[in-house]
Design a protein around this motif. Structure first.
Motif, short mmCIF file in Angstrom:
data_model
loop_
_atom_site.label_atom_id
_atom_site.label_comp_id
_atom_site.label_asym_id
_atom_site.label_seq_id
_atom_site.Cartn_x
_atom_site.Cartn_y
_atom_site.Cartn_z
N GLU A 179 0.82 -1.21 0.00
CA GLU A 179 0.00 0.00 0.00
C GLU A 179 0.86 1.25 0.00
N GLN A 200 -15.34 -6.96 -1.47
CA GLN A 200 -15.00 -5.53 -1.47
C GLN A 200 -13.65 -5.27 -2.11
N SER A 245 -11.11 -1.64 -2.92
CA SER A 245 -11.13 -0.18 -2.78
C SER A 245 -10.39 0.45 -3.93
N ALA A 274 -8.59 4.00 -4.96
CA ALA A 274 -8.11 5.33 -4.56
C ALA A 274 -8.02 6.21 -5.79
N GLN A 323 -17.06 2.63 -10.59
CA GLN A 323 -18.26 1.93 -10.16
C GLN A 323 -18.96 1.21 -11.30
N VAL A 331 -17.48 -1.62 -4.73
CA VAL A 331 -16.31 -0.76 -4.92
C VAL A 331 -16.40 0.42 -3.98
N ARG A 332 -15.35 0.61 -3.23
CA ARG A 332 -15.33 1.78 -2.34
C ARG A 332 -14.36 2.80 -2.90
N ARG A 368 -12.33 5.97 -2.93
CA ARG A 368 -11.94 7.00 -1.97
C ARG A 368 -11.22 8.08 -2.76
#
Lengths: 373, 372
Positions: free
Chosen positions: A83, A116, A118, A120, A137, B164-165, B167
């Motif tokens: 990360e 899930q 994520s 960025a 999305q 999907v998150r 940020r």
């Protein structure tokens, strides 16, 4: 009278031609703007450089990465191993988005649980970020739909539904350059004439030569007309150059009447020359004239909808835009060039441009005469 | 030496103060740019004026129109009876989008579960058109999903899916002011100072006063330093002015170190002064200086990534952009203000600026000396 005007025009032409470098710049500026704006102004965002941190390393995670890559919104150019590395790459600005697939992603999907990931996004450029946000999305939704379909044995994507046939008029490929050329026509007319006229008159005053002209039998009106004619000629030359390059190099279609465009441009010049003369009556030095010209030009550029759409601006600025003549000129140029509409539809704009021209030029020449006396 | 330099600086300050109008414009210009860029620089279009031609007039067609209205992207302002009317509204520019629901839409939807509509978009402004295009599709997709749910009795949204998150880092509200104000700071350092330097020397040349300065015991370095230092002060003042208004009025957060920003700003300023000096050795008159600078600054603004991302440009323009110091400075100001990064990340950009400043200053100094 006409011969006196002619002599002033002749004198001004000599001034313009003597200064070879400025002359060259006058012709090169529009061409450079055209090339820069034609090529550099791309508001469509795709191929956002993206870094991936795949902690799952399953076939499911690879499917998702491939789906993102295939979407053309994201270019996956690097695989990070931590990360911190992902963060560092986005901090540096070499990547604008980062996809993080946690371990257990494939496992969750197999067990038919919500998985899930994520994403960025570098939000510093909001226009890029918004596209990335929506695309992140959309791609996942399509992927989820495909998985859900597989499970219930249906291809959900080809299922019936409401089908929208979108037709984009006037500019079907939504090419930026098709919008830039008509805008640039209006911009150049205002930029060149206002700046050059104001500076040419102020220079004459700064050097004290305006007194010499005043002791001749030339009337103030003749002096103004004589001084602005060369700049009108240059502005029209530039206008035609932009149109020619636009059509032959960038393939911009001109759907309406070119004579009508030239006629309304001439009408618009009344406003911009008026502004130039007005500035020359206020400014005492060439520097001041330049500053004041920029001071009028900048709000024109932004509030006419040249760089950013008017519809997206706050209400108050939209209201101010109604007193910006360039706004109406842009409606005319894009109306004639892209939409191919005629005087019948543009009547309101033409009347407004005329009113602006008469008022501004009238006020300017009155002030000019007063200053000479 | 210091005394002679100070004398020139004093002379220049008197010049500047004698012309209070130019001075006030120098300070007002950044504020105007700030307001214009802070408020207008967004392509986030909502509430597009839209016209509807509903030839179906059924419950289903009204539902669809409502769905479009509810999407926030389209303001249904006109209902028209013919396609000509719809075309006219778009031609006039009063509507930017038009929706045509053909007769039979409702029936097709209830019997075949499949129906189509037409959506017309004014493409003359591509950024608006692109938003309208995708919004038109998204709304219809949502309608289709609802239909599928109805048809198969499954709730698609309840199905296990991929969550999907997204940020958004650095600028979570995606405010354009946050993007534009760091950019404006870079612009002021680059463009205003270059222009002011070039003009102040060209003015002395045009008025012939530079000869008077040459016959004095002044050395050219003293002359240059003396003349440009007031403009350095003005540029730094403007930088702070923009920074304060940006923070207080527009609420731009400064995540990084302001001192680092100022230090790198001064580094960039040296390069700008170099370009300005170089320009003044080329130009004979103020007019020439203005056009020369303008000619140079146009590519600076458009190729640096100030308005549009560099990655989206054609490859050749991307290469050219490496020669533009504003490109590096923009990464620095946005990096420090928005991302809060430090020199460990920005050292490449800082090195590029230092290199540029050295090259420009030494080139300008040698040309300037030769001319004198």
């Amino acid at each position: 009278m006409s011969s006196r005007i002619f002599y002033v025009v002749y004198k001004e032409f000599i001034h313009v031609v003597r200064d070879r470098r400025t002359l060259a710049v006058m012709f090169l500026i529009p061409i450079m703007q055209l090339i820069l704006l034609g090529y550099a102004m791309t508001t469509d965002v795709d191929h956002i450089p993206t870094v991936v941190l795949d902690q799952d390393l399953t076939s499911q995670s690879r499917d998702l990465i491939e789906a993102y890559q295939a979407s053309s919104y994201f270019d996956i150019t690097h695989y990070a191993s931590s990360e911190e590395e992902l963060r560092r790459l986005i901090d540096k600005g070499s990547h604008r988005a980062g996809l993080i697939i946690p371990s257990g992603y494939g496992h969750d999907l197999e067990k038919q649980q919500d998985a899930q990931v994520s994403f960025a996004i570098d939000g510093s450029d909001p226009n890029v970020a918004r596209t990335a946000f929506a695309a992140a999305q959309t791609v996942a939704q399509a992927q989820a739909l495909e998985l859900a379909g597989e499970r219930i044995g249906l291809n959900l994507e080809t299922l019936p539904g409401v089908d929208v046939h979108t037709r984009v008029w006037y500019n079907p490929e939504m090419k930026s350059v098709n919008f830039m050329i008509p805008s640039l026509v209006g911009m150049i007319l205002q930029f060149l004439t206002t700046l050059f006229t104001s500076m040419a008159i102020v220079r004459e005053r700064e050097h004290g030569t305006i007194e010499q002209l005043m002791v001749t039998p030339i009337t103030p009106l003749e002096l103004i007309l004589g001084k602005v004619v060369p700049y009108i000629a240059i502005a029209f030359f530039d206008l035609v150059a932009i149109l020619l390059i636009g059509v032959f190099w960038f393939g911009v279609p001109i759907r309406g009447s070119v004579p009508l465009l030239l006629a309304i441009s001439a009408l618009f010049l009344l406003t911009t020359l008026g502004l130039g003369i007005l500035i020359s009556t206020i400014a005492r030095t060439q520097q001041e004239a330049m500053y004041l010209s920029f001071f009028t030009l900048l709000p024109s550029m932004f509030l006419a909808g040249f760089l950013f759409p008017l519809e997206a601006m706050p209400r108050a600025l939209q209201v101010i835009s109604y007193v910006i003549p360039l706004r109406y000129m842009l409606t005319v140029t894009s109306g004639i060039i892209l939409k191919g509409v005629g005087l019948r539809i543009l009547a309101g704009e033409v009347m407004t441009i005329t009113a602006f021209g008469v008022v501004i030029f009238g006020v300017a020449s009155r002030r000019f005469r007063k200053r000479l006396e | 030496m210091l005394r002679r330099t100070l004398a020139i600086t004093r002379k220049e300050i008197i010049h500047i103060l004698r012309d209070p109008r130019s001075l006030s414009i120098m300070f007002l210009m950044p504020i105007m740019q700030l307001i214009l860029l802070g408020y207008t620089a967004t392509t986030d279009v909502e509430h597009l004026p839209t016209t509807v031609l509903d030839q179906d007039r059924t419950l289903q067609s009204r539902e669809l129109v409502d769905a479009y209205r509810a999407s926030n992207y389209f303001d249904i302002l006109f209902y028209v009876a013919t396609e000509e009317e719809l075309g006219r509204l778009i031609d006039e520019g009063r509507a930017k989008a038009g929706m045509i629901i053909p007769s039979g839409y409702g029936r097709a939807l209830t019997t075949d579960f499949e129906a189509s509509i037409a959506f017309v978009i004014d493409g003359s402004l591509p950024s608006v058109a692109a938003t309208a295009f995708s919004a038109a599709q998204t709304v219809a997709q949502a309608q289709s999903t609802a239909l599928i749910e109805q048809l198969y009795g499954i709730d698609v949204e309840q199905q296990a899916g991929i969550d999907v998150r997204p940020r958004v880092w650095y600028n979570p509200d995606m405010k354009s002011a946050n993007f534009m104000i760091p950019g404006l700071i870079a612009m002021i350092l680059q463009i205003q100072s270059t222009l002011l330097t070039a003009l102040s020397i060209a003015q002395e040349k045009e008025e012939g006063t530079i000869e008077q300065l040459i016959v004095t015991p002044l050395r050219s370095a003293e002359l240059i330093v003396g003349k440009v230092s007031p403009y350095v002060a003005i540029s730094l003042f403007n930088l702070i002015e923009v920074l304060i208004i940006g923070v207080v009025w527009f609420g731009v957060p400064i995540h990084g170190n302001v001192l680092l920003l100022l230090a790198l700003g001064v580094l960039a300023l040296l390069g700008s002064l170099g370009i300005g000096l170089l320009g003044s050795t080329v130009a004979h008159t103020q007019q020439e200086a203005i056009f020369l600078m303008f000619f140079l600054m146009m590519p600076f603004i458009f190729l640096s990534g100030f308005f549009y991302p560099v990655e989206a440009m054609p490859r050749v323009l991307q290469w050219i952009s490496y020669l533009i110091p504003l490109r590096y400075l923009l990464i620095i100001t946005r990096g420090i203000i928005l991302k809060g990064v430090g020199i460990t990340i920005l050292w490449e950009q800082a090195a590029a600026l230092a290199l540029f400043a050295m090259a420009m200053l030494s080139l300008a100094a040698s040309r300037f000396r030769k001319q004198l």
